[in-house]
Scaffold this motif. Sequence first.
Motif, mmCIF file in Angstrom:
data_model
loop_
_atom_site.group_PDB
_atom_site.id
_atom_site.type_symbol
_atom_site.label_atom_id
_atom_site.label_comp_id
_atom_site.label_asym_id
_atom_site.label_seq_id
_atom_site.Cartn_x
_atom_site.Cartn_y
_atom_site.Cartn_z
ATOM 1 N N ASP A 189 -0.454 5.987 4.887
ATOM 2 C CA ASP A 189 -1.866 6.113 4.554
ATOM 3 C C ASP A 189 -2.677 5.804 5.807
ATOM 4 O O ASP A 189 -2.864 4.638 6.171
ATOM 5 C CB ASP A 189 -2.242 5.162 3.425
ATOM 6 N N TYR A 190 -3.156 6.846 6.471
ATOM 7 C CA TYR A 190 -3.847 6.664 7.741
ATOM 8 C C TYR A 190 -5.348 6.457 7.580
ATOM 9 O O TYR A 190 -6.080 6.426 8.558
ATOM 10 C CB TYR A 190 -3.573 7.867 8.653
ATOM 11 N N SER B 197 -4.900 1.952 5.523
ATOM 12 C CA SER B 197 -3.965 0.930 5.967
ATOM 13 C C SER B 197 -4.696 -0.327 6.445
ATOM 14 O O SER B 197 -5.771 -0.251 7.052
ATOM 15 C CB SER B 197 -3.098 1.459 7.118
ATOM 16 N N PRO C 286 1.431 2.438 10.305
ATOM 17 C CA PRO C 286 0.533 1.910 9.266
ATOM 18 C C PRO C 286 1.272 1.127 8.179
ATOM 19 O O PRO C 286 0.637 0.514 7.323
ATOM 20 C CB PRO C 286 -0.081 3.180 8.672
ATOM 21 N N ASP C 287 2.619 1.140 8.235
ATOM 22 C CA ASP C 287 3.411 0.592 7.130
ATOM 23 C C ASP C 287 4.117 -0.722 7.425
ATOM 24 O O ASP C 287 4.687 -1.331 6.523
ATOM 25 C CB ASP C 287 4.476 1.619 6.705
ATOM 26 N N GLN D 27 0.833 -1.197 0.000
ATOM 27 C CA GLN D 27 0.000 0.000 0.000
ATOM 28 C C GLN D 27 0.873 1.255 0.000
ATOM 29 O O GLN D 27 2.088 1.178 0.137
ATOM 30 C CB GLN D 27 -0.902 0.009 1.242
#
Length: 283
Positions: A26-27, A30, A85-86, A22
């Motif tokens: 990206d909050y 995710s 988120p990653d 992704q």
Amino acid sequence: MIAVESQAVDEFAVPESNAFGQSFRDYEGSVRLSIVENCYRLHHINQTYDFVKRTREEYAKLNKAEMSIWEAIELLDDFVDESDPDLDEPQIQHMLQTAEAIRKDYPNEDWLHLTALIHDVGKVLYFPQFGSLPQWAVVGDTFIVGCAYDKSIVYRKYLEENPDYNNPAYNTKLGVYSEGCGLENVLLTWGHDDYMYLVLKASETTLPPAALFIIRYHSLHPMHLEGGYQYLMNDEDRENLKWSKLFCKYDLYSKSKVHIDVEKVKPYYKSLIKKYFPEKIRW
């Protein structure tokens, strides 16, 4: 002051996607959305000026443990950051991925390799011997408390539930600070960054001042990504910020599911620890 090597600044190629395939940071989309958002909700509600001041004073005593840097690193072998988120890999992998990526582009700056390795070691705050702090008091992007909240803070809506939000002592541009006071004189939301900074300051490390600046402010993304808090900085902050912004790319975008062989790289990083630190330090 160490000069930033301009020829290497743009070498790091930001991957097109994170560990989940992704977009980075990206909050909203995710796969870890519920975990991440809840962590930030608690973080934003509870990180008041008084909480930060009180907790920082307690941890500045450095009376939790006495151990080597590598011993602390190994504690993070099974710690997963709820604010990220990653990536959902153990933190020891994230730290090594960051260090190895920056080592590739800056082979002659061994202090920077070591800084990258230890930048998240303060997350030991989560473990019992360090106080078993909840993750909202350990991880996540940081911001300055005691003045108006920057507009770029992630999940900013939850700050409206923080008691400081409507407090006139803390919600103006300068709040309790003065123009150009220097970042050394401000309080950040409490967590691993500021804790590790306190540990380093007392450790007699020979790492340069830029390394300590990176450690304390590496999660202050309103400053790195949006240019925030310029009005509080002094000249030394602006000089160190060049290294911190450079480091930020490696910290945020080197995250991967591809593991670093810990045993293979351990001798190199232990040699750097021996070069820059006493054998045991206070935590």
